[in-house]
Every structure is written in C-alpha cells, then in structure tokens.
Scaffold this active site. Structure first.
Site, PDB file in Angstrom:
ATOM      1  N   HIS A  31      -5.006  -8.731  -1.435  1.00 54.73           N
ATOM      2  CA  HIS A  31      -5.267  -8.403  -0.026  1.00 54.73           C
ATOM      3  C   HIS A  31      -6.219  -9.403   0.626  1.00 54.73           C
ATOM      4  O   HIS A  31      -6.845  -9.079   1.637  1.00 54.73           O
ATOM      5  CB  HIS A  31      -5.795  -6.971   0.101  1.00 54.73           C
ATOM      6  CG  HIS A  31      -4.701  -5.942   0.012  1.00 54.73           C
ATOM      7  ND1 HIS A  31      -3.895  -5.627   1.078  1.00 54.73           N
ATOM      8  CD2 HIS A  31      -4.257  -5.206  -1.024  1.00 54.73           C
ATOM      9  CE1 HIS A  31      -3.008  -4.714   0.704  1.00 54.73           C
ATOM     10  NE2 HIS A  31      -3.209  -4.446  -0.574  1.00 54.73           N
ATOM     11  N   HIS A  53      -5.050  -4.176  -9.993  1.00 49.02           N
ATOM     12  CA  HIS A  53      -4.014  -4.061  -8.954  1.00 49.02           C
ATOM     13  C   HIS A  53      -3.227  -2.763  -8.983  1.00 49.02           C
ATOM     14  O   HIS A  53      -2.885  -2.242  -7.929  1.00 49.02           O
ATOM     15  CB  HIS A  53      -3.013  -5.233  -8.984  1.00 49.02           C
ATOM     16  CG  HIS A  53      -1.935  -5.145  -7.935  1.00 49.02           C
ATOM     17  ND1 HIS A  53      -2.195  -5.282  -6.590  1.00 49.02           N
ATOM     18  CD2 HIS A  53      -0.600  -4.910  -8.032  1.00 49.02           C
ATOM     19  CE1 HIS A  53      -1.053  -5.158  -5.913  1.00 49.02           C
ATOM     20  NE2 HIS A  53      -0.074  -4.923  -6.753  1.00 49.02           N
TER      21      HIS A  53
HETATM   22 FE   LIG Z   1      -3.805  -5.603  -5.278  1.00 46.45          FE
END
Ligand SMILES: [Fe+2]
Length: 258
Positions: A68, A177
C-alpha cells in the site's frame, strides 16, 4: 538481542492495540528493536505522516509500508523518514528506500523489505525479482551481523522460498500481507528465524481487518459492491519475537506474540 516484528496494522483498531500493548511487551521481553508493517494503518489504506509519528512515539523503530505504498502519503512519508521502508524491488519507484540500517546503540541491524509477485492485485507496481533484489542489498552489507528480511506477499510459496533462499545467511525472514498468522514459526538450518506470516494488528473478529458487512458482499456479489471499511472492535497485536545472538547473528529462539 530481542526483535519484535508485528504484522500489518489494520486501521485505528490496530494502531490502538500497538499503543496499548507495546509498552507492556517492551517491559516484559526487554525488546531491543520493534518492526511493524503499516500497510493498512490509515483507515485500511497506507499511512500518513501523523500515523508514522505516532508509531515512532510509542516505541516503534522501523515501519514497513507493504504494497500500500501507493496509497495516501505513504511514499512521501517513506521519503521523509529513513526508518520507513517500502518494498526494495520497485525499480520504477524513486521515492523512499527498500532497506535501512538501524543502530540500536548496542548493535546495527540491517532490515530489508521486498514484496512478492504472485496474486498481488496491481500489475502497475511491476516489482522486480525479490530474491535478486535482496541478494544485491545483502552484498552491500557484508559487515553487518544482524540482518532481517520481510517478504510482503500473498503466496506462501514465495515466502517459504525466501526463507530457504536465505537460511544460514540472515538472522530472520518473516512474511506479511495476508493478515492471518501462520503457526509455522521455526529456526531454519543455519540459524535463521522464520514465519510465513506475522498476522494482523487489528480487530481479529473481522474479515482481515475489514468490517464483515463491507467485505462479505464483495464475495457474494462483486468486488465493487461495497467499499471496504476497517473494523472498529477492540484490536490486538500479532507477530513474533526473534531472539538473536549479536555475536553470530544467528536466531536462537522465536516465539509467537498474539
Ligand atoms: Fe499488503
């Protein structure tokens, strides 16, 4: 030397969990270094300057951005603070850095972050080969004993592969993640601490940190049917502590924190 690595911060619930729990964890385990992934820290997407400042103020040493880095001001923040690290294997990204050398006062720690390439949803990011990128950086820092590598990836294969690629060469490899903590923590051959995914700092009674009522319709109907909203229940932290011998750089123990 004890290094705490905490998984992806999911919104305010994750930030508050770190603010509440980190002082207690520091005292209990006598931590030397704290690394957190702030992938989803700002209402689920990326990070702001204010959030980075708050994390540093509550005792975090290194923040990684995950995939991100494209959201909000994350790249600007990565450019401003040397201890905010975005994935290293992004040849088209000029802002920020993919690694940092932290001086704890006792020892130097090299931290490298890379992202995976399988099932990561935005092809414009065009990450290069994460294994080759890590190799290049390690070659520059042969004199540093304590080396920690994050692979921010969806596929377990890419993360397990990084552990085996680097076993015996680095102190620890961790994955992030997926927001789901794996129970495969271990010490790989040659003294490399390893876990496939740290899990998430946030509201665990949610869909990976998102409100169920915003995330479930995206599976039942379509991905565009609802905007993902971060879950707002009480958050908890999730990660591991690596115990590393500073003389050898080998990991001697790894424990779950959740
Ligand atoms: Fe991620």
């Amino acid at each position: 030397m004890k290094v705490l690595a905490l998984g992806d911060i999911a919104g305010k619930a994750g930030r508050l969990a770190i603010e509440n729990d980190l002082p207690l964890l520091k005292e209990k385990y006598n931590l030397d270094c704290v690394i957190v992934n702030a992938d989803n820290a700002a209402h689920g997407f990326g990070m702001s300057d204010r959030i980075a400042g708050e994390l540093f103020d509550c005792g975090v040493d290194i923040i990684s951005t995950g995939d991100h880095y494209t959201d909000r001001d994350t790249l600007k923040v990565a450019d401003k603070y040397p201890n905010v690290v975005r994935p290293a294997n992004l040849p088209k990204v000029k802002e920020g850095r993919g690694h940092v050398v932290l001086n704890t006062g006792k020892e130097k720690i090299l931290f490298i972050s890379v992202m995976g390439r399988l099932y990561m949803d935005d092809p414009r990011r065009e990450p290069s080969n994460p294994y080759h990128e890590v190799r290049k950086i390690l070659d520059e820092y042969k004199d540093i004993k304590i080396k920690i590598v994050e692979i921010h990836a969806e596929a377990t294969s890419e993360k397990v592969g990084m552990g085996h690629y680097l076993k015996g060469e680095v102190s620890a490899v961790f994955g992030s993640h997926t927001h789901v903590q794996t129970s495969d923590l271990k010490i790989l051959e040659g003294g490399t601490g390893y876990i496939t995914d740290l899990g998430m700092c946030g509201d665990q009674n949610s869909m990976l940190g998102a409100k169920t009522e915003s995330a479930l319709p995206r599976l039942l109907e379509s991905a565009e049917s609802r905007r993902l909203e971060p879950a707002e229940g009480v958050g908890t932290v999730s990660g591991v502590i690596f115990d590393i011998d500073p003389k050898t750089g080998k990991c001697t123990d790894v424990i779950l924190v959740n």
